[in-house]
Design a protein around this motif. Structure first.
Motif, short mmCIF file in Angstrom:
data_model
loop_
_atom_site.label_atom_id
_atom_site.label_comp_id
_atom_site.label_asym_id
_atom_site.label_seq_id
_atom_site.Cartn_x
_atom_site.Cartn_y
_atom_site.Cartn_z
N ALA A 4 -22.08 50.01 -23.27
CA ALA A 4 -20.93 50.90 -23.19
C ALA A 4 -21.08 51.91 -24.32
CB ALA A 4 -19.63 50.12 -23.33
N GLY A 5 -21.65 53.06 -23.99
CA GLY A 5 -21.94 54.04 -25.04
C GLY A 5 -23.02 53.51 -25.95
N ASP A 6 -22.73 53.42 -27.24
CA ASP A 6 -23.69 52.88 -28.21
C ASP A 6 -23.55 51.38 -28.40
OD1 ASP A 6 -24.82 55.34 -28.63
OD2 ASP A 6 -23.53 55.84 -30.33
N ALA A 7 -22.51 50.79 -27.84
CA ALA A 7 -22.26 49.36 -28.01
C ALA A 7 -23.07 48.56 -26.99
CB ALA A 7 -20.79 49.05 -27.86
N LEU A 8 -23.59 47.42 -27.44
CA LEU A 8 -24.37 46.51 -26.58
C LEU A 8 -23.73 45.14 -26.61
CD1 LEU A 8 -27.90 47.39 -27.98
CD2 LEU A 8 -26.89 48.28 -25.89
N ARG A 9 -23.82 44.44 -25.51
CA ARG A 9 -23.35 43.05 -25.44
C ARG A 9 -24.36 42.23 -24.66
NH1 ARG A 9 -17.93 42.09 -27.63
NH2 ARG A 9 -17.32 44.18 -28.18
N ARG A 29 -24.53 44.02 -31.72
CA ARG A 29 -23.65 44.93 -30.99
C ARG A 29 -24.20 46.35 -30.90
NH1 ARG A 29 -22.02 40.86 -29.23
NH2 ARG A 29 -20.10 39.81 -29.80
N THR A 30 -25.23 46.65 -31.69
CA THR A 30 -25.81 47.99 -31.69
C THR A 30 -27.33 47.88 -31.65
OG1 THR A 30 -25.98 48.15 -34.09
CG2 THR A 30 -23.90 48.89 -33.11
N ARG A 31 -27.98 49.00 -31.40
CA ARG A 31 -29.44 49.01 -31.42
C ARG A 31 -29.97 48.63 -32.80
NH1 ARG A 31 -32.38 53.56 -28.01
NH2 ARG A 31 -31.95 52.63 -25.99
N GLU A 35 -32.66 45.83 -33.73
CA GLU A 35 -33.84 46.15 -34.55
C GLU A 35 -33.96 45.21 -35.74
OE1 GLU A 35 -35.26 49.79 -37.35
OE2 GLU A 35 -34.42 50.33 -35.40
N GLN A 36 -32.85 44.90 -36.39
CA GLN A 36 -32.87 43.98 -37.52
C GLN A 36 -33.30 42.58 -37.09
OE1 GLN A 36 -29.11 44.16 -39.56
NE2 GLN A 36 -29.30 46.34 -39.95
N ALA A 37 -32.80 42.11 -35.94
CA ALA A 37 -33.19 40.79 -35.44
C ALA A 37 -34.67 40.76 -35.11
CB ALA A 37 -32.36 40.43 -34.21
N LEU A 38 -35.19 41.82 -34.49
CA LEU A 38 -36.61 41.88 -34.16
C LEU A 38 -37.47 41.96 -35.42
CD1 LEU A 38 -36.54 44.25 -31.07
CD2 LEU A 38 -37.16 41.82 -31.09
N THR A 39 -36.98 42.65 -36.43
CA THR A 39 -37.72 42.74 -37.69
C THR A 39 -37.82 41.37 -38.35
OG1 THR A 39 -37.06 45.04 -38.02
CG2 THR A 39 -37.76 43.83 -39.97
N ARG A 40 -36.71 40.64 -38.38
CA ARG A 40 -36.75 39.28 -38.96
C ARG A 40 -37.72 38.40 -38.18
NH1 ARG A 40 -31.15 40.21 -39.18
NH2 ARG A 40 -30.84 39.02 -37.28
N TRP A 41 -37.72 38.51 -36.85
CA TRP A 41 -38.58 37.71 -35.99
C TRP A 41 -40.05 38.04 -36.25
CZ3 TRP A 41 -41.38 39.13 -31.37
CH2 TRP A 41 -41.80 38.05 -30.60
N THR A 42 -40.39 39.34 -36.33
CA THR A 42 -41.79 39.70 -36.57
C THR A 42 -42.23 39.32 -37.98
OG1 THR A 42 -41.16 41.98 -37.09
CG2 THR A 42 -41.91 41.54 -34.85
N ASP A 43 -41.33 39.42 -38.95
CA ASP A 43 -41.68 39.00 -40.31
C ASP A 43 -41.98 37.50 -40.35
OD1 ASP A 43 -41.45 41.55 -41.36
OD2 ASP A 43 -39.43 41.22 -42.15
#
Length: 76
Positions: A4-9, A29-31, A35-43
């Motif tokens: 919904a716009g910039d918001a994600l669920r 809730r946002t991109r 991105e932060q979750a993916l960064t933690r995962w790749t680290d």
């Protein structure tokens, strides 16, 4: 994933499916949150299983038809 716009669920089923891969999108809730979750995962992968991270990078590059940066190129 619902947008919904910039918001994600994410649905509870999607969150559970991603958790099985080691990704925690609960509360994202946002991109930027994603991105932060993916960064933690790749680290974490880089620290614990760099060989697996390289395989993922190779497969993603192959799927998109791009070359890997020199530091990820495999040497035999």
């Amino acid at each position: 994933m619902l947008r919904a716009g910039d918001a994600l669920r994410f649905t509870p089923d999607e969150i559970d499916a991603y958790r099985k891969l080691g990704l925690d999108f609960d509360g994202a809730r946002t991109r930027d949150d994603i991105e932060q979750a993916l960064t933690r995962w790749t680290d974490t992968l880089n620290d614990e299983r760099p060989d697996l991270l390289e395989k993922i990078a190779v497969a993603m590059a192959k799927a998109r038809g791009i070359k890997l940066p020199a530091r990820l190129t495999r040497m035999r």
